[in-house]
Structures are given as structure tokens and as C-alpha cells.
Enzyme design. Sequence first.
Site, mmCIF file in Angstrom:
data_model
loop_
_atom_site.group_PDB
_atom_site.id
_atom_site.type_symbol
_atom_site.label_atom_id
_atom_site.label_comp_id
_atom_site.label_asym_id
_atom_site.label_seq_id
_atom_site.Cartn_x
_atom_site.Cartn_y
_atom_site.Cartn_z
ATOM 1 N N GLU A 1 49.797 49.561 120.495
ATOM 2 C CA GLU A 1 48.647 50.034 121.409
ATOM 3 C C GLU A 1 47.566 48.524 120.913
ATOM 4 O O GLU A 1 47.130 48.040 121.893
ATOM 5 C CB GLU A 1 47.358 51.259 120.911
ATOM 6 C CG GLU A 1 48.425 52.238 121.446
ATOM 7 C CD GLU A 1 47.877 53.662 120.945
ATOM 8 O OE1 GLU A 1 47.484 54.044 119.195
ATOM 9 O OE2 GLU A 1 49.156 54.544 121.165
ATOM 10 N N LYS B 1 45.165 56.866 114.952
ATOM 11 C CA LYS B 1 44.500 56.801 115.601
ATOM 12 C C LYS B 1 42.823 56.827 115.703
ATOM 13 O O LYS B 1 41.933 56.817 114.452
ATOM 14 C CB LYS B 1 44.952 57.034 117.420
ATOM 15 C CG LYS B 1 46.263 56.836 117.453
ATOM 16 C CD LYS B 1 46.890 56.969 118.528
ATOM 17 C CE LYS B 1 48.823 57.284 118.266
ATOM 18 N NZ LYS B 1 49.260 56.720 120.122
ATOM 19 N N SER C 1 56.320 60.234 120.249
ATOM 20 C CA SER C 1 55.717 62.007 120.716
ATOM 21 C C SER C 1 56.576 63.081 119.929
ATOM 22 O O SER C 1 57.815 63.604 120.239
ATOM 23 C CB SER C 1 56.745 62.024 122.157
ATOM 24 O OG SER C 1 55.519 61.401 123.040
ATOM 25 N N ASN D 1 49.366 59.005 112.197
ATOM 26 C CA ASN D 1 48.492 57.915 112.698
ATOM 27 C C ASN D 1 47.266 58.423 113.709
ATOM 28 O O ASN D 1 47.803 58.879 114.750
ATOM 29 C CB ASN D 1 49.175 56.357 113.664
ATOM 30 C CG ASN D 1 48.169 55.048 114.401
ATOM 31 O OD1 ASN D 1 47.317 55.578 113.921
ATOM 32 N ND2 ASN D 1 48.966 55.253 115.830
ATOM 33 N N HIS E 1 50.955 47.580 115.815
ATOM 34 C CA HIS E 1 51.302 49.197 116.537
ATOM 35 C C HIS E 1 51.300 48.639 118.253
ATOM 36 O O HIS E 1 50.581 47.395 118.388
ATOM 37 C CB HIS E 1 50.298 49.729 116.363
ATOM 38 C CG HIS E 1 50.196 51.274 116.916
ATOM 39 N ND1 HIS E 1 50.278 51.587 118.052
ATOM 40 C CD2 HIS E 1 50.970 52.256 116.861
ATOM 41 C CE1 HIS E 1 50.851 52.875 118.701
ATOM 42 N NE2 HIS E 1 51.509 52.968 117.690
ATOM 43 N N GLU F 1 59.271 52.502 116.855
ATOM 44 C CA GLU F 1 58.272 53.054 118.156
ATOM 45 C C GLU F 1 58.521 52.966 120.014
ATOM 46 O O GLU F 1 57.922 51.549 119.865
ATOM 47 C CB GLU F 1 57.150 53.176 117.775
ATOM 48 C CG GLU F 1 57.118 54.009 116.487
ATOM 49 C CD GLU F 1 55.686 54.356 116.603
ATOM 50 O OE1 GLU F 1 55.156 55.433 115.922
ATOM 51 O OE2 GLU F 1 54.498 53.498 116.796
ATOM 52 N N GLY G 1 52.966 58.996 123.192
ATOM 53 C CA GLY G 1 51.762 59.691 123.580
ATOM 54 C C GLY G 1 52.195 60.148 124.799
ATOM 55 O O GLY G 1 51.593 60.623 125.929
HETATM 56 C C1 PEP Z 1 51.942 56.746 117.386
HETATM 57 O O1 PEP Z 1 50.907 56.286 117.652
HETATM 58 O O2 PEP Z 1 53.053 55.398 116.391
HETATM 59 C C2 PEP Z 1 52.744 57.545 117.636
HETATM 60 C C3 PEP Z 1 53.763 57.821 117.767
HETATM 61 O O3 PEP Z 1 52.215 58.250 118.775
HETATM 62 P P1 PEP Z 1 52.757 59.876 119.256
HETATM 63 O O4 PEP Z 1 53.101 60.550 117.861
HETATM 64 O O5 PEP Z 1 51.301 61.175 120.156
HETATM 65 O O6 PEP Z 1 53.540 59.681 120.719
#
Ligand code: PEP
Length: 270
Positions: A107, A12, A223, A10, A105, A178, A184
Site C-alpha cells: 500500500e 493499517k 487475506s 498490521n 508494504h 504478500e 484485502g
Molecule cells: C496486509 O495488509 O499486510 C494484509 C495482508 O492485509 P489482509 O490480511 O487484510 O489481506
Amino acid sequence: MSRITWILGNWKQNHRPPAAEACAKGVAEGLTEALREPHPSAGEVRVGIAPPYLSLAAARPFTRPGHGTWLLAQDVAAQDEGAFTGEVGPRMLGDAGVEGAIVGHSERRAYYGEDDAAVAAKLRSALGGGLVCVLCVGERLEARDAGEHESTVISQLSAAFSDVSPDALDERLVIAYEPVWAIGTGRTASPQQASDMHRTIRAWMRERFGSAGVDRSILYGGSVKPSNAAELVAVGDVDGFLVGGASLDPDSFLAIVRAAATTARPPEAG
Ligand code: PEP
């Protein structure tokens, strides 16, 4: 039967068209090598990228059908077309060569006010439009600290699937767990925390949808890096990853792909 292993990037709001082209090309060029010796327990391995809308066209030539990478969008409208300023529907995505979309998601839930009803409508839209749908669920830190992580995720699942029948579910439905506190932040769920939640999700899917629910791939996101991918996938019930930051560089993304593809999974619990 082993489930499909998915490793999805992803991007973003990163990678304008020239950078998107370079990144998609880098992934395409390294994919065969990364998937050279998959472990049989990984089943079929699929790799995908989700660039921003305006970079999809730049990435497109380096994705399927000419290459192995699937092309996904980061979102999809709840409706196919009409007076919905700023929205992009499933058919428009299909016309652009996009095969799937991320839905719900954290976000989008946190910054754009997407509530459970909006996520449910987008899930129906994506599945109805023939797209692969990556449904994201996950608890915030307060819920985890209060011991409410499982009830939070189950409530997100119940809402998202409120109007979905078992025959609408096939391999196009992918769930991504997630935990919001791990996205992040550099803080990853422990393999045990990920595995426990994946088992909870799978049990709920079994109860709600029977065998159509139990065979769905459940990915972990939060992460994920080349250094922790193997231990997360080795614990059981983690069928791959949704990767944010580490997917922006082809080398680190491909290292995660390699780790997920080549690591042995423990035998499934009866
Ligand atoms: C994501 O945005 O779905 C995500 C898992 O981000 P990150 O790997 O940067 O934590």
C-alpha cells in the site's frame, strides 16, 4: 534449527487510541492461552501488532516487556532526524517503546510512491536503528498472470538488499511475501503458491547472503484468516503471517496465532 515463527497484525489506518487499547489488551489477555501448546516444529513463536503511529502509546502498556506482544510501527523514515516533514525515524520509534517496523508494504508502494530505492533506504534505516524490520515484497496480479511473479519478487529483493552486507542480517530481518492480489481481497494464495514463492525467496537469500540469509523467517500475507492459517503454515517454508483485516479483532487474530503455533511443519528439505 527451526526458524522463528512470527504472527504480526498490521492494523493499517484503523483503531484510534481507545480501540487500540482494547485490541492490544485483548491480544495480551489471550496470548498465553493461544500459545499454550505450540508444536515443537514451530520453533520460537513471536506475536506482534503494528498500530497506527498515534495509537502506539495506547497499545504500549499491553506489549513487551510486561506482556508477550511485540510492538511495531507500520513504516519508518529513511533518515534518523532532520528536516523531513511528517516522518518518524527509528530512534524516535525506539524512544516510544517500538521494537520494529514494517517496510515496503504494497500500500505504501502503490499509494505513496515508495519505489525500490526508498524501500532500500528504509530497510537500512530500520536495521541500522536496531529495529526488527519486516520487509514486504509481492507481485501484482498482472505479473502473476504473465508468469513474472518470481522475477518481480527477486527484483524487489535485489533492490532492497542492494547495499546490505551479510553481517547486518540477523533474526531482526523478517521477510513478508504478500501477493498484492491477495491483500484485502479475500483471495488467498494457495498453500502451494505461497510455499513455492517462499522457497524461491529462501534460495535467493541463500545465494546472496549464505547462511545469514537462509535462516531468516519468511511470512505470508494476504487475506489470512482463522479458517486458512493452518493449511498455509502446514505446507512448509511458511514461517508465520502478516495479517491485515483479521488482526483488528483480538479473537480472530488469536485464532490465527493458535493455528500458526500449534500446526506441525513438514521436515525441512535438505
Ligand atoms: C496486509 O495488509 O499486510 C494484509 C495482508 O492485509 P489482509 O490480511 O487484510 O489481506
